[in-house]
Design a protein around this motif. Structure first.
Motif, PDB file in Angstrom:
ATOM      1  N   GLN A 111       7.993   6.860   3.108  1.00 33.09           N
ATOM      2  CA  GLN A 111       9.020   6.619   2.486  1.00 33.09           C
ATOM      3  C   GLN A 111       9.836   6.083   3.979  1.00 33.09           C
ATOM      4  O   GLN A 111      10.087   4.465   3.930  1.00 33.09           O
ATOM      5  CB  GLN A 111      10.078   7.802   1.832  1.00 33.09           C
ATOM      6  N   GLU A 112       9.550   6.991   4.383  1.00 29.75           N
ATOM      7  CA  GLU A 112      10.078   5.965   6.236  1.00 29.75           C
ATOM      8  C   GLU A 112       9.030   5.462   6.987  1.00 29.75           C
ATOM      9  O   GLU A 112      10.594   4.412   7.269  1.00 29.75           O
ATOM     10  CB  GLU A 112       9.597   7.336   7.390  1.00 29.75           C
ATOM     11  N   ALA A 113       8.121   5.141   6.912  1.00 32.47           N
ATOM     12  CA  ALA A 113       6.575   4.380   6.756  1.00 32.47           C
ATOM     13  C   ALA A 113       7.406   3.155   6.617  1.00 32.47           C
ATOM     14  O   ALA A 113       7.455   2.039   7.326  1.00 32.47           O
ATOM     15  CB  ALA A 113       5.656   4.040   7.307  1.00 32.47           C
ATOM     16  N   LEU A 114       7.401   2.772   4.954  1.00 38.44           N
ATOM     17  CA  LEU A 114       7.708   2.383   4.664  1.00 38.44           C
ATOM     18  C   LEU A 114       9.109   1.243   4.831  1.00 38.44           C
ATOM     19  O   LEU A 114       9.468   0.182   5.007  1.00 38.44           O
ATOM     20  CB  LEU A 114       8.491   2.706   2.797  1.00 38.44           C
ATOM     21  N   GLN A 115       9.987   2.152   4.950  1.00 40.76           N
ATOM     22  CA  GLN A 115      11.526   2.077   5.863  1.00 40.76           C
ATOM     23  C   GLN A 115      10.962   0.936   7.014  1.00 40.76           C
ATOM     24  O   GLN A 115      11.790  -0.323   7.158  1.00 40.76           O
ATOM     25  CB  GLN A 115      12.900   2.607   5.435  1.00 40.76           C
ATOM     26  N   ALA A 134       1.142  -1.235   0.295  1.00 41.41           N
ATOM     27  CA  ALA A 134      -0.509   0.361   0.477  1.00 41.41           C
ATOM     28  C   ALA A 134       0.972   0.887   0.119  1.00 41.41           C
ATOM     29  O   ALA A 134       0.989   2.008  -0.475  1.00 41.41           O
ATOM     30  CB  ALA A 134      -0.967   0.036   0.889  1.00 41.41           C
ATOM     31  N   LEU A 135       1.875   1.290   0.905  1.00 38.47           N
ATOM     32  CA  LEU A 135       3.087   2.367   0.429  1.00 38.47           C
ATOM     33  C   LEU A 135       3.238   2.775  -0.728  1.00 38.47           C
ATOM     34  O   LEU A 135       3.744   4.277  -1.280  1.00 38.47           O
ATOM     35  CB  LEU A 135       3.830   1.839   2.203  1.00 38.47           C
ATOM     36  N   SER A 182       4.110  14.652   1.603  1.00 34.30           N
ATOM     37  CA  SER A 182       3.206  12.703   1.701  1.00 34.30           C
ATOM     38  C   SER A 182       4.256  12.071   1.971  1.00 34.30           C
ATOM     39  O   SER A 182       4.630  10.768   2.307  1.00 34.30           O
ATOM     40  CB  SER A 182       2.607  13.541   1.246  1.00 34.30           C
ATOM     41  N   LYS A 183       5.236  12.281   0.318  1.00 31.56           N
ATOM     42  CA  LYS A 183       6.320  11.461  -0.009  1.00 31.56           C
ATOM     43  C   LYS A 183       7.441  10.318   1.260  1.00 31.56           C
ATOM     44  O   LYS A 183       7.576   9.541   1.932  1.00 31.56           O
ATOM     45  CB  LYS A 183       6.889  11.549  -1.774  1.00 31.56           C
ATOM     46  N   GLN A 184       7.192  11.739   2.310  1.00 29.91           N
ATOM     47  CA  GLN A 184       8.782  11.691   2.822  1.00 29.91           C
ATOM     48  C   GLN A 184       8.164  10.581   4.190  1.00 29.91           C
ATOM     49  O   GLN A 184       9.440   9.893   4.577  1.00 29.91           O
ATOM     50  CB  GLN A 184       9.064  13.258   3.541  1.00 29.91           C
ATOM     51  N   ILE A 185       6.898  10.733   4.902  1.00 35.09           N
ATOM     52  CA  ILE A 185       6.343  10.179   5.706  1.00 35.09           C
ATOM     53  C   ILE A 185       5.683   8.519   5.391  1.00 35.09           C
ATOM     54  O   ILE A 185       6.713   7.858   6.206  1.00 35.09           O
ATOM     55  CB  ILE A 185       5.333  10.797   6.260  1.00 35.09           C
ATOM     56  N   TYR A 187       2.569   2.026  -3.903  1.00 38.91           N
ATOM     57  CA  TYR A 187       1.348   1.940  -3.994  1.00 38.91           C
ATOM     58  C   TYR A 187       1.274   4.206  -3.788  1.00 38.91           C
ATOM     59  O   TYR A 187       1.340   4.425  -4.811  1.00 38.91           O
ATOM     60  CB  TYR A 187       0.189   1.723  -4.227  1.00 38.91           C
ATOM     61  N   LEU A 188       1.088   4.201  -2.339  1.00 37.44           N
ATOM     62  CA  LEU A 188       0.965   5.849  -1.963  1.00 37.44           C
ATOM     63  C   LEU A 188       2.346   6.497  -3.138  1.00 37.44           C
ATOM     64  O   LEU A 188       2.275   7.483  -3.463  1.00 37.44           O
ATOM     65  CB  LEU A 188       1.221   6.012  -0.638  1.00 37.44           C
ATOM     66  N   ILE A 189       3.136   5.937  -2.972  1.00 32.49           N
ATOM     67  CA  ILE A 189       4.418   6.518  -3.225  1.00 32.49           C
ATOM     68  C   ILE A 189       4.528   6.890  -4.929  1.00 32.49           C
ATOM     69  O   ILE A 189       4.610   8.141  -5.166  1.00 32.49           O
ATOM     70  CB  ILE A 189       5.617   6.497  -2.692  1.00 32.49           C
ATOM     71  N   ASP A 190       4.474   5.984  -5.519  1.00 35.49           N
ATOM     72  CA  ASP A 190       3.865   5.517  -6.806  1.00 35.49           C
ATOM     73  C   ASP A 190       3.587   6.724  -7.598  1.00 35.49           C
ATOM     74  O   ASP A 190       3.407   6.653  -8.289  1.00 35.49           O
ATOM     75  CB  ASP A 190       4.407   4.542  -7.079  1.00 35.49           C
ATOM     76  N   GLU A 191       2.294   6.460  -7.218  1.00 33.37           N
ATOM     77  CA  GLU A 191       0.770   6.744  -7.695  1.00 33.37           C
ATOM     78  C   GLU A 191       0.061   8.019  -7.364  1.00 33.37           C
ATOM     79  O   GLU A 191      -0.403   8.730  -7.949  1.00 33.37           O
ATOM     80  CB  GLU A 191       0.049   5.512  -7.576  1.00 33.37           C
ATOM     81  N   VAL A 192      -0.035   8.326  -5.755  1.00 32.23           N
ATOM     82  CA  VAL A 192      -0.188   8.965  -5.617  1.00 32.23           C
ATOM     83  C   VAL A 192      -0.716   9.871  -4.820  1.00 32.23           C
ATOM     84  O   VAL A 192      -0.876  11.690  -5.066  1.00 32.23           O
ATOM     85  CB  VAL A 192      -1.527   8.340  -4.000  1.00 32.23           C
ATOM     86  N   ASP A 193       0.802  10.274  -4.154  1.00 34.61           N
ATOM     87  CA  ASP A 193       1.479  11.369  -2.966  1.00 34.61           C
ATOM     88  C   ASP A 193       1.790  12.587  -4.185  1.00 34.61           C
ATOM     89  O   ASP A 193       2.654  12.226  -5.259  1.00 34.61           O
ATOM     90  CB  ASP A 193       2.718  10.048  -2.677  1.00 34.61           C
ATOM     91  N   THR A 194       2.074  13.555  -3.887  1.00 35.70           N
ATOM     92  CA  THR A 194       2.015  14.611  -5.241  1.00 35.70           C
ATOM     93  C   THR A 194       3.084  15.861  -3.959  1.00 35.70           C
ATOM     94  O   THR A 194       3.379  16.352  -4.558  1.00 35.70           O
ATOM     95  CB  THR A 194       1.068  15.076  -5.576  1.00 35.70           C
ATOM     96  N   ASP A 195       2.642  16.165  -2.867  1.00 37.99           N
ATOM     97  CA  ASP A 195       3.618  16.804  -2.274  1.00 37.99           C
ATOM     98  C   ASP A 195       4.510  16.248  -1.899  1.00 37.99           C
ATOM     99  O   ASP A 195       4.687  14.948  -1.475  1.00 37.99           O
ATOM    100  CB  ASP A 195       2.833  17.508  -0.839  1.00 37.99           C
ATOM    101  N   GLU A 196       5.897  16.554  -1.024  1.00 41.17           N
ATOM    102  CA  GLU A 196       6.868  15.949  -0.626  1.00 41.17           C
ATOM    103  C   GLU A 196       7.217  15.734   0.368  1.00 41.17           C
ATOM    104  O   GLU A 196       7.866  14.784   1.110  1.00 41.17           O
ATOM    105  CB  GLU A 196       8.124  16.876  -0.347  1.00 41.17           C
TER     106      GLU A 196
END
Length: 59
Positions: free
Chosen positions: A38-42, A19-20, A33-36, A22-31
């Motif tokens: 990506q940290e959760a993904l790691q 799910a994360l 959100s991507k950062q948050i 997908y969000l990072i690649d397809e949904v997130d538009t602002d940096e």
């Protein structure tokens, strides 16, 4: 730094990872959100590796 709750089984961890990704690649538009995400993904990927190590050590 965001603190996430790590699921207690492999399947749930894997679903959250997917799910994360997908969000990072397809949904997130602002940096931010991507950062948050990506940290959760790691954190989840690390938890999955640790879970797999524990399972392999029991064998």
């Amino acid at each position: 730094m965001v603190k996430i709750v790590i699921p207690d089984n492999k399947e749930r961890i894997q679903k959250q990872i997917e799910a994360l990704k997908y969000l990072i690649d397809e949904v997130d538009t602002d940096e931010k959100s991507k950062q948050i995400h990506q940290e959760a993904l790691q954190d989840l990927q690390k938890a999955l590796r640790n879970w797999l190590c524990k399972v392999n050590m029991k064998k």
